[in-house]
Enzyme design. Structure first.
Site, PDB file in Angstrom:
ATOM      1  CE  LYS A  16      37.620  40.715  43.257  1.00 36.22           C
ATOM      2  NZ  LYS A  16      38.156  40.297  44.554  1.00 36.22           N
ATOM      3  CE1 TYR A  32      46.336  36.288  35.490  1.00 39.22           C
ATOM      4  CE2 TYR A  32      44.852  36.831  37.301  1.00 39.22           C
ATOM      5  CZ  TYR A  32      46.120  36.537  36.836  1.00 39.22           C
ATOM      6  OH  TYR A  32      47.183  36.497  37.711  1.00 39.22           O
ATOM      7  CG  ASP A  33      37.525  39.566  32.549  1.00 41.36           C
ATOM      8  OD1 ASP A  33      37.483  38.443  33.082  1.00 41.36           O
ATOM      9  OD2 ASP A  33      36.811  40.518  32.915  1.00 41.36           O
ATOM     10  CE  LYS A  81      33.938  38.712  34.267  1.00 41.95           C
ATOM     11  NZ  LYS A  81      34.926  39.610  34.872  1.00 41.95           N
ATOM     12  CG  PHE A  96      38.418  43.307  36.266  1.00 45.76           C
ATOM     13  CD1 PHE A  96      37.075  42.990  36.108  1.00 45.76           C
ATOM     14  CD2 PHE A  96      39.089  42.776  37.368  1.00 45.76           C
ATOM     15  CE1 PHE A  96      36.418  42.170  37.023  1.00 45.76           C
ATOM     16  CE2 PHE A  96      38.441  41.964  38.296  1.00 45.76           C
ATOM     17  CZ  PHE A  96      37.099  41.658  38.115  1.00 45.76           C
ATOM     18  CG  ASP A 107      40.360  36.246  47.685  1.00 46.00           C
ATOM     19  OD1 ASP A 107      40.725  37.424  47.502  1.00 46.00           O
ATOM     20  OD2 ASP A 107      41.175  35.297  47.681  1.00 46.00           O
ATOM     21  CG  ASN A 163      38.705  45.036  41.541  1.00 43.54           C
ATOM     22  OD1 ASN A 163      38.059  45.620  40.673  1.00 43.54           O
ATOM     23  ND2 ASN A 163      39.560  44.065  41.269  1.00 43.54           N
ATOM     24  CG  HIS A 171      34.348  33.743  38.163  1.00 38.41           C
ATOM     25  ND1 HIS A 171      34.398  34.062  36.827  1.00 38.41           N
ATOM     26  CD2 HIS A 171      34.974  34.757  38.805  1.00 38.41           C
ATOM     27  CE1 HIS A 171      35.042  35.199  36.679  1.00 38.41           C
ATOM     28  NE2 HIS A 171      35.404  35.650  37.861  1.00 38.41           N
TER      29      HIS A 171
HETATM   30  P1  IMP Z   1      41.264  39.223  44.270  1.00 37.64           P
HETATM   31  O1  IMP Z   1      40.022  38.424  44.428  1.00 37.64           O
HETATM   32  O2  IMP Z   1      40.988  40.688  44.375  1.00 37.64           O
HETATM   33  O3  IMP Z   1      42.375  38.743  45.138  1.00 37.64           O
HETATM   34  O4  IMP Z   1      41.685  39.048  42.756  1.00 37.64           O
HETATM   35  C1  IMP Z   1      42.632  38.131  42.307  1.00 37.64           C
HETATM   36  C2  IMP Z   1      43.077  38.422  40.919  1.00 37.64           C
HETATM   37  O5  IMP Z   1      42.185  37.844  39.995  1.00 37.64           O
HETATM   38  C3  IMP Z   1      43.221  39.884  40.535  1.00 37.64           C
HETATM   39  O6  IMP Z   1      44.350  40.031  39.704  1.00 37.64           O
HETATM   40  C4  IMP Z   1      41.980  40.160  39.772  1.00 37.64           C
HETATM   41  O7  IMP Z   1      42.116  41.155  38.840  1.00 37.64           O
HETATM   42  C5  IMP Z   1      41.721  38.825  39.103  1.00 37.64           C
HETATM   43  N1  IMP Z   1      40.295  38.657  38.932  1.00 37.64           N
HETATM   44  C6  IMP Z   1      39.339  38.617  39.907  1.00 37.64           C
HETATM   45  N2  IMP Z   1      38.125  38.483  39.342  1.00 37.64           N
HETATM   46  C7  IMP Z   1      38.318  38.444  37.997  1.00 37.64           C
HETATM   47  C8  IMP Z   1      37.432  38.354  36.897  1.00 37.64           C
HETATM   48  O8  IMP Z   1      36.202  38.290  37.018  1.00 37.64           O
HETATM   49  N3  IMP Z   1      38.014  38.351  35.683  1.00 37.64           N
HETATM   50  C9  IMP Z   1      39.361  38.432  35.481  1.00 37.64           C
HETATM   51  N4  IMP Z   1      40.220  38.545  36.487  1.00 37.64           N
HETATM   52  C10 IMP Z   1      39.704  38.555  37.736  1.00 37.64           C
END
Ligand code: IMP
Length: 208
Positions: A12, A158-159, A180, A156, A73, A9, A185
């Protein structure tokens, strides 16, 4: 010491690198990403918890590269949905869904729910795995609420629909990446990982 950030990602990766540079890690730590390797194995994120998924990603990449690996994660836990989508945040609206699909699904599930009942939090678990050595995990969270409609163009996932606590009514997408990163988190978890990184690079003693 070489440290591989185990994520595909790009958003990230960018945030983690920005937070690292803000944290002033010692020069002994050389940060690499999956883009520095070929034929990286695909990792199925099938854990029941964020922690399991983070550890799995870091273990697979540490074994594959023979280097220390760092994986994040993250899940969005919505109070009204009993903590969902949580560990299923990435594919909330289906296997090949977009960020927009996920946001639309969440907004429609919360349709008619008043602002005071739209509480949510992001939880980020980071795992660091050392080859043939220990596995460490640290966690960060950001409390907030789900907006009534998407706002802003930055960030990106859910932001656009997440309004972090204590920042007026702005969503993460209405903030600069610096703003941010000051409160997120991910930033909380990455900053907590500093001790671990110092320990594994031989700079400090981590007594866990
Ligand atoms: P994963 O950690 O890659 O499994 O992400 C889980 C989901 O949460 C994905 O749809 C990401 O886009 C979303 N996500 C992870 N980190 C963030 C963030 O910092 N802001 C908004 N959405 C996030």
């Amino acid at each position: 010491m070489k440290l591989v950030i185990a994520t595909n990602n790009r958003n990230k990766l960018r945030e983690i690198k920005e937070i690292f540079s803000d944290m002033a890690l010692p020069g002994e730590i050389e940060v690499l990403s999956l883009a520095d390797f070929r034929d990286v194995p695909e990792i199925v994120e099938d854990g029941a918890t964020l922690e399991e998924n983070a550890v799995k990603k870091a273990r697979v990449i540490s074994e594959f590269t023979g280097l220390a690996a760092f994986a994040d994660d993250t899940g969005l836990e919505v109070d009204k949905l009993n903590g969902e989508p949580g560990v299923y945040s990435a594919r909330f609206a289906g296997e090949q869904c977009s960020y927009e699909d996920n946001n639309n699904k969440l907004l429609s599930l919360l349709e008619g729910v008043p602002e005071k009942d739209r509480g949510a939090r992001f939880r980020c678990v980071i795992a660091v795995v050392v080859p043939g050595g220990k596995t460490y995990t640290v966690e960060g969270e950001m409390k907030g609420a789900i907006a009534i409609s998407p706002k802003g163009a930055n960030g990106f996932g859910y932001d656009p629909i997440f309004v972090p606590e204590g920042q007026g009514r702005r969503t993460f997408s209405e903030m600069s990446s610096e703003e941010k990163n000051n409160i997120s988190h991910r930033s909380a978890a990455v900053r907590k990982s500093k001790e671990v990184l110092l320990e594994i690079s031989g700079k400090s003693s981590y007594n866990k």
